[in-house]
Design an enzyme around this catalytic site. Structure first.
Site, short mmCIF file in Angstrom:
data_model
loop_
_atom_site.label_atom_id
_atom_site.label_comp_id
_atom_site.label_asym_id
_atom_site.label_seq_id
_atom_site.Cartn_x
_atom_site.Cartn_y
_atom_site.Cartn_z
N LYS A 191 38.04 37.76 35.77
CA LYS A 191 38.29 36.57 36.58
C LYS A 191 37.26 35.50 36.20
O LYS A 191 36.09 35.80 35.96
CB LYS A 191 38.18 36.88 38.09
CG LYS A 191 39.17 37.95 38.54
CD LYS A 191 39.41 38.00 40.03
CE LYS A 191 38.17 38.21 40.89
NZ LYS A 191 37.40 39.44 40.55
N ASP B 255 30.70 36.88 36.13
CA ASP B 255 31.61 37.87 35.53
C ASP B 255 31.80 37.60 34.04
O ASP B 255 31.79 38.53 33.23
CB ASP B 255 32.98 37.82 36.23
CG ASP B 255 32.90 38.22 37.69
OD1 ASP B 255 33.17 39.39 38.00
OD2 ASP B 255 32.56 37.36 38.54
N HIS C 51 35.84 33.24 47.80
CA HIS C 51 34.45 33.51 48.21
C HIS C 51 33.98 32.51 49.24
O HIS C 51 32.78 32.34 49.45
CB HIS C 51 33.51 33.42 47.02
CG HIS C 51 33.91 34.26 45.85
ND1 HIS C 51 34.74 33.79 44.87
CD2 HIS C 51 33.59 35.53 45.53
CE1 HIS C 51 34.93 34.76 43.97
NE2 HIS C 51 34.24 35.81 44.35
N GLY D 220 32.99 41.08 41.97
CA GLY D 220 32.30 41.32 43.22
C GLY D 220 33.16 42.10 44.18
O GLY D 220 34.39 41.98 44.16
N SER D 221 32.54 42.91 45.06
CA SER D 221 33.29 43.57 46.12
C SER D 221 33.66 42.55 47.19
O SER D 221 33.13 41.43 47.23
CB SER D 221 32.45 44.69 46.73
OG SER D 221 32.27 45.72 45.78
N GLY D 222 34.58 42.94 48.08
CA GLY D 222 35.01 42.06 49.16
C GLY D 222 36.42 41.53 48.96
O GLY D 222 36.91 40.77 49.80
N HIS D 223 37.06 41.92 47.83
CA HIS D 223 38.43 41.46 47.55
C HIS D 223 39.43 42.61 47.59
O HIS D 223 40.53 42.49 47.08
CB HIS D 223 38.48 40.81 46.17
CG HIS D 223 37.46 39.74 45.97
ND1 HIS D 223 37.39 38.63 46.78
CD2 HIS D 223 36.45 39.61 45.06
CE1 HIS D 223 36.38 37.86 46.37
NE2 HIS D 223 35.80 38.44 45.35
#
Lengths: 330, 330
Positions: free
Chosen positions: A104, A109, A218, A53-56
């Protein structure tokens, strides 16, 4: 919560356009959401593909380049990329020497990389997979069966990336990646909740005067909440939690990682306390990295990751790397 | 406001201890608050010294190393360092070729660097000074007569640092630094206020749904407040403000700089909009840097700095640099 965005729906695409403009050394496919090092496929070299996911950020797209990832697939914010992205990435970077998927440990995922591996193998691409599950805080959580994958992802991508760059074969690169994951443990704390663009308000409620120990990346719950603690107390708690599980006999790599909104001034101060605890426990430190590497959007807080290393792993850690987020020796 | 600290009184000392542990390639004098590249003084090389209040990390201490600063002096948070620190830094790095002081235009810094220059010259150290005053948002503000020094400081330190590293004499390094400042302009926006450790609550009040245009890096007031704008609108406003003042005829370096708490995902998206405006205005982009470089603790927001460059300046920008905060080519 105010954000520097246009609309939530285009956050990932906008960021990819911005990455493309800033990094001509990468090929950024905005429509298909794949970031590839420009010289891929590199003849004879095993390729490394990761994503999530994006945001990391800078994880994973910011770790694409010589000495680290061959390609990365960004999903929507906090949402797994889809198998088609992973397949496209694998096809773009495979030189015939095979592809290692670095995954991860989040349910989405894991399922999607599994499916992509099957599709890629159907197309004649040799695939190996390594699961990153370093977070000692909780077993099973909101998005995970087993332990979550957090800060150790950086160590796996860097060190396996160095092994691939010097021409090691797929089974060796996979073994190195697996060894690094097994040698690494993490523990994180949150001082504030995270706000996703889609939701626009904090994903959980963390009252003033409290912190959450053992948080994920998250905003998923940690071990417990407590009244706010000092940097010294947090370092004691986090490092002890990691050491209890890892019990290192060798020197360690230290990652003091910011969750996004904690100032670098505070991260360096926290590092001083982490090093103090390690010294008190007789753990030798080989290298230390301090900064925002595996983040959770605007969350305040930090995580500690330790990876015990032998001389060969340390050599791979020190090997040249040239990515937007990590760069040395070249 | 929760912080990852022990007590406000030790924030800077704690951070310096953490820097010392993470960066063995630097000499960090925690007691006297001076960060020096370990191989200083370098025979025959002009030395560069900068400094300012803490809270803007990685500026300045994170920019010490080959190809950039010789030494940095961190003050208390948002407070000028004292002349004794600057004198000590100059004495530690001077090889006999002279020292350039790089001074952001805040009243305290200017007075203290002036005094340090006199003291250093009394000790036989040749000193030159360059003032950085790139922020087009306001003339005169809370801590400044004239324009504030912000993002261009990174360009001055990198490019003058490269000139010094290749052995250019003091008058040339000073001229390069002055040219870079004169060729650079910045404009910043804040989406949230900044909280200093000593105060513990936001330094100004920014209501939900509003942003501040033309903010400085200490929470000092900007040009105006408006209802929250999109990334696209903010880029239009900020880039137009810079271009109106700079009117570049050459290609530009672009710095899209985070103020601290804005996620990298958003900064890349903002960069896409900045590049769009530059394209519409016919401004060619030579290089782009996106990230948190000249920060304001936990403030959310971003600034845009443009620096118009000729081929010689671009060559110096691309020259190797090895510091904790900026690193390439080595």
């Amino acid at each position: 919560m105010k954000m520097l965005i246009n609309v939530p729906e285009t956050v990932v695409a906008d960021a990819l356009r911005g990455m493309a403009a800033a990094h001509p050394e990468l090929t950024v496919d905005v429509d298909n959401r794949v970031i590839v090092r420009r010289d891929a496929p590199v003849a004879g070299k095993v390729a490394l593909v990761s994503g999530g996911g994006s945001g990391h950020e800078p994880l994973h797209g910011g770790f694409v380049g010589p000495g680290m990832l061959s390609a990365a697939c960004p999903g929507e914010v906090f949402t797994s990329p889809v198998p088609d992205q992973m397949l496209r990435a694998a096809a773009a970077v495979d030189s015939g020497a095979g592809v290692l998927f670095i995954v991860k440990n989040y349910t989405g995922d894991v399922l999607n990389f599994d499916m992509a591996a099957e599709l890629a193998e159907d197309e004649g691409i040799q695939i190996a997979k390594v699961l990153v599950n370093d977070d000692v805080a909780v077993t099973d959580s909101l998005y995970t069966a087993g332990r979550r994958g957090t800060g150790a992802t950086l160590f796996v991508e860097k060190i396996a990336g160095a092994a691939a760059e010097e021409g090691q074969p797929l089974e060796r690169v996979e073994a190195v990646a697996r060894q690094i994951n097994e040698s690494s443990r993490s523990f994180g704390v949150a001082l504030s909740a995270v706000t996703t663009p889609a939701k626009g308000s904090p994903t959980f409620d963390l009252p003033p005067g409290e912190l959450e120990l053992g948080i994920g990346i998250h905003g998923e719950p940690g071990r417990e909440r407590r009244a706010m603690m000092t940097s010294r107390e947090i370092a004691d708690f986090a490092v002890h939690a990691v050491l209890e599980d890892l019990q290192p006999r060798n020197p360690v790599l230290v990652l003091v990682n910011g969750m996004g909104a904690t100032p670098l001034l505070e991260l360096y101060g926290f590092n001083a306390e982490v090093q103090r605890v390690l010294g008190e426990r007789g753990v030798a430190v080989a290298r230390t990295l301090v900064g925002n590497y595996v983040t959770s959007l605007d969350m305040a807080g930090a995580s500690v990751t330790l990876c015990q290393v032998d001389e060969e792993v340390l050599r791979l850690w020190d090997a040249p790397v040239r990515t937007p987020g990590l760069r040395w020796g070249v």
